[in-house]
Write an enzyme that holds these catalytic residues in place. Structure first.
Site, PDB file in Angstrom:
ATOM      1  N   ALA A 116     -19.930   7.828 -30.181  1.00  0.00           N
ATOM      2  CA  ALA A 116     -19.460   8.836 -31.134  1.00  0.00           C
ATOM      3  C   ALA A 116     -20.618   9.109 -32.071  1.00  0.00           C
ATOM      4  O   ALA A 116     -21.223   8.168 -32.591  1.00  0.00           O
ATOM      5  CB  ALA A 116     -18.276   8.289 -31.910  1.00  0.00           C
ATOM      6  N   HIS A 125     -28.099   1.108 -25.514  1.00  0.00           N
ATOM      7  CA  HIS A 125     -28.144   2.430 -24.851  1.00  0.00           C
ATOM      8  C   HIS A 125     -29.568   2.706 -24.358  1.00  0.00           C
ATOM      9  O   HIS A 125     -29.780   3.112 -23.217  1.00  0.00           O
ATOM     10  CB  HIS A 125     -27.735   3.544 -25.824  1.00  0.00           C
ATOM     11  N   ARG A 127     -11.226   3.357 -21.565  1.00  0.00           N
ATOM     12  CA  ARG A 127     -11.260   1.909 -21.320  1.00  0.00           C
ATOM     13  C   ARG A 127     -10.348   1.529 -20.160  1.00  0.00           C
ATOM     14  O   ARG A 127     -10.678   0.666 -19.361  1.00  0.00           O
ATOM     15  CB  ARG A 127     -10.828   1.146 -22.576  1.00  0.00           C
ATOM     16  N   GLU A 138       1.264   3.895   1.881  1.00  0.00           N
ATOM     17  CA  GLU A 138       1.958   4.318   3.105  1.00  0.00           C
ATOM     18  C   GLU A 138       3.242   3.504   3.290  1.00  0.00           C
ATOM     19  O   GLU A 138       4.300   4.043   3.633  1.00  0.00           O
ATOM     20  CB  GLU A 138       1.080   4.082   4.347  1.00  0.00           C
ATOM     21  N   CYS A 160      -5.396   1.575   5.889  1.00  0.00           N
ATOM     22  CA  CYS A 160      -6.263   0.408   6.117  1.00  0.00           C
ATOM     23  C   CYS A 160      -6.033  -0.176   7.507  1.00  0.00           C
ATOM     24  O   CYS A 160      -4.968  -0.023   8.106  1.00  0.00           O
ATOM     25  CB  CYS A 160      -6.058  -0.641   5.038  1.00  0.00           C
ATOM     26  N   HIS A 214       0.846  -1.184   0.000  1.00  0.00           N
ATOM     27  CA  HIS A 214       0.000   0.000   0.000  1.00  0.00           C
ATOM     28  C   HIS A 214       0.893   1.251   0.000  1.00  0.00           C
ATOM     29  O   HIS A 214       2.086   1.174   0.301  1.00  0.00           O
ATOM     30  CB  HIS A 214      -0.935  -0.011   1.208  1.00  0.00           C
ATOM     31  N   LEU A 242     -12.243  -4.488 -28.284  1.00  0.00           N
ATOM     32  CA  LEU A 242     -12.536  -4.005 -26.930  1.00  0.00           C
ATOM     33  C   LEU A 242     -11.348  -4.156 -25.992  1.00  0.00           C
ATOM     34  O   LEU A 242     -11.510  -4.479 -24.819  1.00  0.00           O
ATOM     35  CB  LEU A 242     -13.768  -4.722 -26.341  1.00  0.00           C
ATOM     36  N   GLY A 260     -24.646  -0.904 -29.010  1.00  0.00           N
ATOM     37  CA  GLY A 260     -25.105   0.182 -29.864  1.00  0.00           C
ATOM     38  C   GLY A 260     -26.347   0.873 -29.301  1.00  0.00           C
ATOM     39  O   GLY A 260     -26.663   0.816 -28.104  1.00  0.00           O
ATOM     40  N   GLU A 289     -20.580   0.732 -24.550  1.00  0.00           N
ATOM     41  CA  GLU A 289     -20.020   1.192 -25.839  1.00  0.00           C
ATOM     42  C   GLU A 289     -20.892   0.811 -27.020  1.00  0.00           C
ATOM     43  O   GLU A 289     -20.387   0.466 -28.080  1.00  0.00           O
ATOM     44  CB  GLU A 289     -18.616   0.605 -26.026  1.00  0.00           C
TER      45      GLU A 289
HETATM   46  N1  LIG Z   1     -20.778   5.444 -33.155  1.00  0.00           N
HETATM   47  C1  LIG Z   1     -20.727   4.711 -32.077  1.00  0.00           C
HETATM   48  O1  LIG Z   1     -20.308   5.168 -31.021  1.00  0.00           O
HETATM   49  C2  LIG Z   1     -21.179   3.298 -32.120  1.00  0.00           C
HETATM   50  C3  LIG Z   1     -21.896   2.829 -33.176  1.00  0.00           C
HETATM   51  N2  LIG Z   1     -22.342   1.554 -33.182  1.00  0.00           N
HETATM   52  C4  LIG Z   1     -23.171   1.120 -34.303  1.00  0.00           C
HETATM   53  O2  LIG Z   1     -24.435   0.758 -33.798  1.00  0.00           O
HETATM   54  C5  LIG Z   1     -25.005  -0.245 -34.614  1.00  0.00           C
HETATM   55  C6  LIG Z   1     -25.533  -1.334 -33.748  1.00  0.00           C
HETATM   56  O3  LIG Z   1     -26.481  -0.821 -32.849  1.00  0.00           O
HETATM   57  P1  LIG Z   1     -27.876  -1.547 -32.615  1.00  0.00           P
HETATM   58  O4  LIG Z   1     -28.385  -2.024 -33.910  1.00  0.00           O
HETATM   59  O5  LIG Z   1     -28.711  -0.624 -31.831  1.00  0.00           O
HETATM   60  O6  LIG Z   1     -27.492  -2.849 -31.802  1.00  0.00           O
HETATM   61  P2  LIG Z   1     -26.888  -3.183 -30.349  1.00  0.00           P
HETATM   62  O7  LIG Z   1     -25.459  -3.450 -30.508  1.00  0.00           O
HETATM   63  O8  LIG Z   1     -27.357  -2.216 -29.362  1.00  0.00           O
HETATM   64  O9  LIG Z   1     -27.593  -4.558 -30.086  1.00  0.00           O
HETATM   65  C7  LIG Z   1     -28.973  -4.531 -29.822  1.00  0.00           C
HETATM   66  C8  LIG Z   1     -29.548  -5.858 -30.010  1.00  0.00           C
HETATM   67  O10 LIG Z   1     -28.998  -6.777 -29.094  1.00  0.00           O
HETATM   68  C9  LIG Z   1     -29.962  -7.787 -28.912  1.00  0.00           C
HETATM   69  N3  LIG Z   1     -29.937  -8.284 -27.560  1.00  0.00           N
HETATM   70  C10 LIG Z   1     -29.325  -9.404 -27.183  1.00  0.00           C
HETATM   71  N4  LIG Z   1     -29.522  -9.645 -25.915  1.00  0.00           N
HETATM   72  C11 LIG Z   1     -30.262  -8.668 -25.438  1.00  0.00           C
HETATM   73  C12 LIG Z   1     -30.783  -8.373 -24.165  1.00  0.00           C
HETATM   74  N5  LIG Z   1     -30.600  -9.136 -23.124  1.00  0.00           N
HETATM   75  N6  LIG Z   1     -31.475  -7.268 -24.023  1.00  0.00           N
HETATM   76  C13 LIG Z   1     -31.722  -6.490 -25.052  1.00  0.00           C
HETATM   77  N7  LIG Z   1     -31.254  -6.723 -26.277  1.00  0.00           N
HETATM   78  C14 LIG Z   1     -30.537  -7.811 -26.476  1.00  0.00           C
HETATM   79  C15 LIG Z   1     -31.315  -7.202 -29.303  1.00  0.00           C
HETATM   80  O11 LIG Z   1     -31.788  -7.988 -30.356  1.00  0.00           O
HETATM   81  P3  LIG Z   1     -33.350  -8.145 -30.676  1.00  0.00           P
HETATM   82  O12 LIG Z   1     -33.750  -6.862 -31.286  1.00  0.00           O
HETATM   83  O13 LIG Z   1     -33.357  -9.281 -31.643  1.00  0.00           O
HETATM   84  O14 LIG Z   1     -34.060  -8.412 -29.404  1.00  0.00           O
HETATM   85  C16 LIG Z   1     -31.008  -5.803 -29.725  1.00  0.00           C
HETATM   86  O15 LIG Z   1     -31.674  -5.394 -30.883  1.00  0.00           O
HETATM   87  C17 LIG Z   1     -23.915  -0.692 -35.540  1.00  0.00           C
HETATM   88  O16 LIG Z   1     -24.123  -0.137 -36.824  1.00  0.00           O
HETATM   89  C18 LIG Z   1     -22.658  -0.112 -34.956  1.00  0.00           C
HETATM   90  O17 LIG Z   1     -21.702   0.178 -35.945  1.00  0.00           O
HETATM   91  C19 LIG Z   1     -22.072   0.697 -32.151  1.00  0.00           C
HETATM   92  C20 LIG Z   1     -21.332   1.095 -31.090  1.00  0.00           C
HETATM   93  C21 LIG Z   1     -20.823   2.438 -30.981  1.00  0.00           C
HETATM   94  N1  LIG Z   2      -4.085   2.379   1.259  1.00  0.00           N
HETATM   95  C1  LIG Z   2      -4.331   1.497   0.278  1.00  0.00           C
HETATM   96  C2  LIG Z   2      -5.464   0.653   0.295  1.00  0.00           C
HETATM   97  N2  LIG Z   2      -6.348   0.699   1.295  1.00  0.00           N
HETATM   98  C3  LIG Z   2      -7.440  -0.288   1.577  1.00  0.00           C
HETATM   99  O1  LIG Z   2      -7.056  -1.637   1.330  1.00  0.00           O
HETATM  100  C4  LIG Z   2      -7.996  -2.292   0.489  1.00  0.00           C
HETATM  101  C5  LIG Z   2      -7.286  -3.261  -0.444  1.00  0.00           C
HETATM  102  O2  LIG Z   2      -6.630  -4.212   0.293  1.00  0.00           O
HETATM  103  P1  LIG Z   2      -5.766  -5.354  -0.427  1.00  0.00           P
HETATM  104  O3  LIG Z   2      -6.574  -5.781  -1.639  1.00  0.00           O
HETATM  105  O4  LIG Z   2      -5.631  -6.397   0.582  1.00  0.00           O
HETATM  106  O5  LIG Z   2      -4.471  -4.733  -0.867  1.00  0.00           O
HETATM  107  C6  LIG Z   2      -8.697  -1.155  -0.273  1.00  0.00           C
HETATM  108  O6  LIG Z   2     -10.007  -1.490  -0.639  1.00  0.00           O
HETATM  109  C7  LIG Z   2      -8.700  -0.057   0.771  1.00  0.00           C
HETATM  110  O7  LIG Z   2      -9.780  -0.265   1.653  1.00  0.00           O
HETATM  111  N3  LIG Z   2      -5.610  -0.202  -0.725  1.00  0.00           N
HETATM  112  C8  LIG Z   2      -4.722  -0.267  -1.711  1.00  0.00           C
HETATM  113  O8  LIG Z   2      -4.887  -1.080  -2.610  1.00  0.00           O
HETATM  114  N4  LIG Z   2      -3.656   0.558  -1.743  1.00  0.00           N
HETATM  115  C9  LIG Z   2      -3.415   1.433  -0.794  1.00  0.00           C
HETATM  116  O9  LIG Z   2      -2.403   2.142  -0.876  1.00  0.00           O
HETATM  117 ZN   LIG Z   3      -3.014  -0.367   3.773  1.00  0.00          ZN
END
Ligand SMILES: NC(=O)C1=CN([C@@H]2O[C@H](COP(=O)(O)OP(=O)(O)OC[C@H]3O[C@@H](n4cnc5c(N)ncnc54)[C@H](OP(=O)(O)O)[C@@H]3O)[C@@H](O)[C@H]2O)C=CC1
Ligand SMILES: Nc1c(N[C@@H]2O[C@H](COP(=O)(O)O)[C@@H](O)[C@H]2O)[nH]c(=O)[nH]c1=O
Ligand SMILES: [Zn+2]
Length: 348
Positions: free
Chosen positions: A153, A288, A183, A52, A77, A50, A203, A284, A282
């Site tokens: 986007a 969202h 990410r 400290e 901690c 940690h 991803l 689609g 992220e």
């Molecule tokens: N510009 C940007 O930031 C981004 C753009 N995109 C674009 O978006 C498009 C895709 O988006 P979109 O078509 O909306 O699709 P999504 O990627 O949002 O997927 C949606 C589909 O997933 C299915 N699905 C599977 N499991 C589940 C669940 N548990 N709950 C709900 N739905 C589920 C559904 O199918 P069903 O309808 O059959 O139920 C739903 O239609 C692409 O063209 C991609 O390029 C994608 C990401 C980022």
């Molecule tokens: N000071 C401090 C923390 N402090 C405490 O320790 C917990 C994590 O414990 P452990 O997973 O055993 O290392 C954390 O959730 C927080 O409560 N953790 C840290 O990783 N770094 C540090 O500098």
């Molecule tokens: Zn600690």
């Protein structure tokens, strides 16, 4: 004034651990005596020393700690975790004063160390201004679920693709860099079925961090998975949330989790059980809309590309409607090359 200066120094130390501490917080520490900085340290990596203890290890001699002040961005901690309790070492070395940036929201610690240090005659000051270092860690312990960020986007007319079934490249290289950082700051990334099939995203974080974010894919029927897709060719824990089991042999890092229906609430419960503190959605458009409908969006990042798409392109959020709008506060607008980045936080 000086307390603030040294705490900020400790915060700068903490930031050096970005991307390496996984579900543990970023923590930094600075040891000061007679207005001289004797040592600095930070939590370098999940499971390791940690902050400290790291700072103490940089003292010329542990005896220097007697009568000194230690500035720590998080309450030390008090529990035996992967390493022994830091508070014991602070008491044992005879620190005179401990200045902390916040109380640890982790219930194993929360306030207990402050009490113990006071009982041992150590002066404790809580400046309560370092929470911004670990927004997701704080959110998770306060709300019992991950901090959810919706990111997309879009064109100037609010569309995320040119037409259904197509991937449209909208933003430039500076936005790409920014999304990579995003990410790195999130412990899980979620996409929907169409995005998987159409975009074929990796991803991944291209810098190969020690703890890559979990990749979570929502797909109705996992028997439709195409193992040639990029996501199955790269490493990193991958969860397929589906309604039907897949019997094929999947890579070791791919886990299929079956449920009759995967509502946003169930997805979040599942991630909470895995200890996931932050989720980046992220795409689609339909995924969202599901999360917006459930009210499960805490932050929003929209990258706006200087393009007009028109026609039948998908809007950034499209699907089942909601009866009441969700309110946000715009926190920051910045320019990334020719794109715009809008960062907004939910107002509850
Ligand atoms: N510009 C940007 O930031 C981004 C753009 N995109 C674009 O978006 C498009 C895709 O988006 P979109 O078509 O909306 O699709 P999504 O990627 O949002 O997927 C949606 C589909 O997933 C299915 N699905 C599977 N499991 C589940 C669940 N548990 N709950 C709900 N739905 C589920 C559904 O199918 P069903 O309808 O059959 O139920 C739903 O239609 C692409 O063209 C991609 O390029 C994608 C990401 C980022
Ligand atoms: N000071 C401090 C923390 N402090 C405490 O320790 C917990 C994590 O414990 P452990 O997973 O055993 O290392 C954390 O959730 C927080 O409560 N953790 C840290 O990783 N770094 C540090 O500098
Ligand atoms: Zn600690």
């Amino acid at each position: 004034m000086k307390d603030q200066k040294y705490l900020e120094m400790a915060m700068d130390q903490a930031k050096k651990g970005l991307g390496q501490t996984w579900q543990n917080p970023l923590v930094g520490a600075v040891i000061v005596k007679n207005d001289q900085v004797l040592a600095k340290g930070y939590h370098r990596r999940f499971g390791e020393k940690h902050a400290e203890i790291d700072a103490i290890s940089h003292l010329k001699n542990e005896k220097e700690a007697t009568g000194a002040t230690i500035y720590v961005t998080l309450e030390p901690c008090s529990h035996q975790g992967k390493t022994p309790p830091c508070v014991n070492k602070i008491i044992e070395l005879g620190f005179k004063r401990v200045v902390i940036g916040q109380i640890d929201p982790n219930p194993q610690v929360s306030g207990k160390s402050v009490e113990r240090m006071k009982q041992h005659g150590i002066q404790v000051t809580n400046l309560d201004n370092s929470k911004s270092l670990n927004p997701a860690y704080n959110f998770y312990f306060k709300n019992g679920r991950p901090l959810i960020t919706l990111k997309y986007a879009m064109s100037l007319d609010g569309k995320i693709n040119q037409k259904s079934g197509y991937r449209t490249k909208l933003t430039g290289k500076y936005t790409f860099k920014d999304t990579q950082k995003l990410r790195l700051m999130n412990q899980a990334i979620l996409i929907g079925e169409n995005t998987l099939k159409i975009d074929d995203p990796k991803l991944t974080v291209r810098t190969n961090p020690l703890f890559p974010p979990y990749r979570v894919v929502l797909i109705h029927d996992s028997r439709e998975l195409n193992l040639q897709q990029s996501i199955f060719k790269s490493e990193g824990p991958t969860y397929i949330l589906t309604n039907y089991k897949n019997e094929q042999h999947l890579p070791e890092n791919v886990h299929v989790v079956v449920d009759e229906t995967w509502t946003p609430k169930k997805i979040i419960d599942f991630l909470t059980k895995q200890g996931i503190q932050s989720l980046l959605i992220e795409g689609g458009s339909h995924i969202h809309a599901d999360f917006v409908k459930s009210g499960l969006v805490d932050q929003l990042i929209a990258y706006v590309a200087p393009k007009l798409i028109g026609g039948s392109g998908l809007p950034s959020v499209f699907g089942q409607g909601i009866s009441e709008m969700l309110d946000f506060k715009i926190e920051k607008i910045s320019q990334l090359g020719s794109d715009l980045k809008v960062f907004a936080k939910r107002v509850y």
